[in-house]
Design a protein around this motif. Structure first.
Motif, PDB file in Angstrom:
ATOM      1  N   GLY A  77      43.147  -9.073  46.717  1.00 50.28           N
ATOM      2  CA  GLY A  77      43.877  -9.002  45.458  1.00 50.28           C
ATOM      3  C   GLY A  77      44.862  -7.868  45.512  1.00 50.28           C
ATOM      4  N   SER A  78      46.020  -8.054  44.915  1.00 46.36           N
ATOM      5  CA  SER A  78      46.998  -6.973  44.883  1.00 46.36           C
ATOM      6  C   SER A  78      47.861  -7.081  43.640  1.00 46.36           C
ATOM      7  N   VAL A  79      48.442  -5.935  43.271  1.00 47.54           N
ATOM      8  CA  VAL A  79      49.339  -5.881  42.116  1.00 47.54           C
ATOM      9  C   VAL A  79      50.541  -5.031  42.481  1.00 47.54           C
ATOM     10  N   ALA A  80      51.678  -5.336  41.859  1.00 41.74           N
ATOM     11  CA  ALA A  80      52.897  -4.590  42.136  1.00 41.74           C
ATOM     12  C   ALA A  80      53.668  -4.363  40.840  1.00 41.74           C
ATOM     13  N   GLY A  81      54.255  -3.171  40.735  1.00 45.15           N
ATOM     14  CA  GLY A  81      55.135  -2.869  39.624  1.00 45.15           C
ATOM     15  C   GLY A  81      54.455  -2.774  38.270  1.00 45.15           C
ATOM     16  N   VAL A  82      53.194  -2.341  38.241  1.00 48.63           N
ATOM     17  CA  VAL A  82      52.531  -2.174  36.943  1.00 48.63           C
ATOM     18  C   VAL A  82      52.854  -0.787  36.388  1.00 48.63           C
ATOM     19  N   THR A  83      52.900  -0.682  35.079  1.00 50.42           N
ATOM     20  CA  THR A  83      53.385   0.547  34.450  1.00 50.42           C
ATOM     21  C   THR A  83      52.411   1.176  33.459  1.00 50.42           C
ATOM     22  N   THR A  84      51.360   0.456  33.065  1.00 46.95           N
ATOM     23  CA  THR A  84      50.451   0.991  32.046  1.00 46.95           C
ATOM     24  C   THR A  84      48.985   0.924  32.446  1.00 46.95           C
ATOM     25  N   VAL A  85      48.679   0.453  33.641  1.00 48.04           N
ATOM     26  CA  VAL A  85      47.289   0.299  34.085  1.00 48.04           C
ATOM     27  C   VAL A  85      46.822   1.606  34.704  1.00 48.04           C
ATOM     28  N   ARG A  86      45.825   2.218  34.100  1.00 46.53           N
ATOM     29  CA  ARG A  86      45.381   3.537  34.542  1.00 46.53           C
ATOM     30  C   ARG A  86      44.950   3.540  36.005  1.00 46.53           C
ATOM     31  N   ASN A  87      44.212   2.531  36.399  1.00 43.97           N
ATOM     32  CA  ASN A  87      43.721   2.455  37.785  1.00 43.97           C
ATOM     33  C   ASN A  87      44.137   1.129  38.406  1.00 43.97           C
ATOM     34  N   PRO A  88      45.290   1.098  39.059  1.00 42.40           N
ATOM     35  CA  PRO A  88      45.787  -0.143  39.650  1.00 42.40           C
ATOM     36  C   PRO A  88      44.826  -0.801  40.636  1.00 42.40           C
ATOM     37  N   VAL A  89      44.019  -0.007  41.351  1.00 48.68           N
ATOM     38  CA  VAL A  89      43.099  -0.614  42.307  1.00 48.68           C
ATOM     39  C   VAL A  89      42.045  -1.464  41.598  1.00 48.68           C
ATOM     40  N   LEU A  90      41.667  -1.077  40.377  1.00 45.35           N
ATOM     41  CA  LEU A  90      40.714  -1.885  39.617  1.00 45.35           C
ATOM     42  C   LEU A  90      41.347  -3.212  39.206  1.00 45.35           C
ATOM     43  N   LEU A  91      42.629  -3.182  38.894  1.00 45.98           N
ATOM     44  CA  LEU A  91      43.330  -4.423  38.562  1.00 45.98           C
ATOM     45  C   LEU A  91      43.448  -5.308  39.798  1.00 45.98           C
ATOM     46  N   ALA A  92      43.758  -4.715  40.958  1.00 45.35           N
ATOM     47  CA  ALA A  92      43.822  -5.497  42.186  1.00 45.35           C
ATOM     48  C   ALA A  92      42.477  -6.183  42.454  1.00 45.35           C
ATOM     49  N   ARG A  93      41.407  -5.468  42.195  1.00 44.58           N
ATOM     50  CA  ARG A  93      40.086  -6.063  42.425  1.00 44.58           C
ATOM     51  C   ARG A  93      39.817  -7.202  41.455  1.00 44.58           C
ATOM     52  N   ARG A  94      40.267  -7.071  40.204  1.00 47.79           N
ATOM     53  CA  ARG A  94      40.082  -8.150  39.246  1.00 47.79           C
ATOM     54  C   ARG A  94      40.918  -9.371  39.622  1.00 47.79           C
ATOM     55  N   VAL A  95      42.112  -9.136  40.178  1.00 45.28           N
ATOM     56  CA  VAL A  95      42.918 -10.258  40.667  1.00 45.28           C
ATOM     57  C   VAL A  95      42.132 -11.012  41.734  1.00 45.28           C
ATOM     58  N   MET A  96      41.493 -10.270  42.620  1.00 45.24           N
ATOM     59  CA  MET A  96      40.710 -10.879  43.694  1.00 45.24           C
ATOM     60  C   MET A  96      39.498 -11.640  43.156  1.00 45.24           C
TER      61      MET A  96
END
Length: 331
Positions: free
Chosen positions: A119-138
């Motif tokens: 999972g990966s994310v790019a260009g996020v601006t308000t997510v405190r911990n982008p790695v947690l969002l990448a994991r949720r994408v996965m």
């Protein structure tokens, strides 16, 4: 060609910190980085040096605690990267560099070597911990990469913590952007190091994982995306081969496909983690790029390679190894 690449590595790499392990194969192992670049002792005060080492040790402890309790490699690399995202000394999460428009655009990726889920994310601006969002994408979406407003919407739906973009601001990063615009400098002139953070791990069950997070390059424009969220470039993990997290000049790491190429050399050519990492960083250097990688192999042996004067790094194993280093000549 392979011999030529290896030769280029010997000529072009300023130094690679192998920090060789002793003893038998570790039950679990963990390595992390906090960015590579121009890191000279003469430019570091004793206080600053100590502060970075303490930060690296704290992140190492966070991941080691997960693995020591029998936790997964995936949970360990997540714990490490979250810790580093919360530390403003690094260019990821809090303390991310400013874009040309004086905002922040954050990227992150994670990969599970057990099934090559990613999972990966790019260009996020308000997510405190982008790695947690990448994991949720996965784990909670049918996709691998989300970007921009769509990624932000997904983060909200997943209940992740969102913050005002100003939360990521720090005075040193703002000063770097001001210096860049005032003196008409390039990003490389103001970013003496690439502060991307990342971790790789092997757990007691033999599973590998990797995670990477970054704020990108100072003054980046037009929603530029580097290698960190690109699976196979800045982040990759595959059981039986290796796990890799990279830091450096992303455009070159994408062109070389650094992370996947290292694993391919190990599985197809039988190269060690160190030999494969050195050869591929040699390719990056030959093209004109800078940076470094951390690698864990299927047995848990770890390697660091860079073509820079330093890389914030650390590693630990269940056999008792504990190492923290900054400069390229530290062994």
């Amino acid at each position: 060609m392979l011999v030529m690449i290896a030769g280029l590595m010997a000529l072009l790499t300023v130094g690679s910190a192998a920090m060789a392990e002793t003893g038998g194969t570790p039950q679990w192992s963990l390595a992390l980085h906090g960015g590579a670049g121009t890191l000279d002792r003469k430019d570091m005060t004793a206080e600053r040096d100590a502060a970075y080492r303490a930060a690296l040790q704290a992140a190492l402890d966070a991941g080691s605690a997960v693995l020591a309790k029998g936790g997964s490699a995936l949970d360990a690399v997540t714990a490490v990267v979250v810790r580093l995202e919360e530390d403003e000394k690094f260019n990821a999460g809090k303390g991310a560099v400013f874009t040309w428009e004086r905002g922040h655009e954050l990227d992150a990726a994670i990969m599970d070597g057990k099934n090559r889920a990613a999972g990966s994310v790019a260009g996020v601006t308000t997510v405190r911990n982008p790695v947690l969002l990448a994991r949720r994408v996965m784990e909670a979406s049918p996709h691998v990469m989300l970007a921009g407003r769509g990624a932000e919407q997904f983060a909200k739906e997943q209940g992740l913590e969102l913050v005002d973009p100003a939360w990521f601001d720090t005075a040193p990063r703002r000063e770097a952007l001001e210096r860049m615009t005032r003196d008409k400098l390039s990003a490389l002139d103001v970013d003496i190091k690439f502060g991307t953070v990342g971790a790789v791990a092997r757990d007691a069950a033999g599973n590998l994982a990797a995670a990477t997070s970054t704020g990108g390059m100072t003054g980046k424009r037009w929603s530029r995306i580097g290698d960190a969220p690109v699976i196979g470039a800045g982040t990759y993990a595959e059981n039986g081969a290796c796990a890799v997290s990279a830091t450096g000049w992303g455009e070159y790491f994408i062109r070389v496909g650094v992370a996947r190429t290292i694993c391919a050399r190990m599985s197809m050519l039988g190269e060690s983690a160190q030999a494969a990492a050195d050869a591929v960083i040699g390719e990056v250097a030959a093209l004109g790029g800078d940076g470094g990688v951390i690698v864990a192999d299927a047995k848990g042996e770890t390697a660091f390679s860079m073509n820079a004067t330093g890389m914030y790094r650390a590693r630990a194993t269940s056999a008792g190894l504990r190492e923290v280093a900054i400069y390229a000549d530290e062994k």
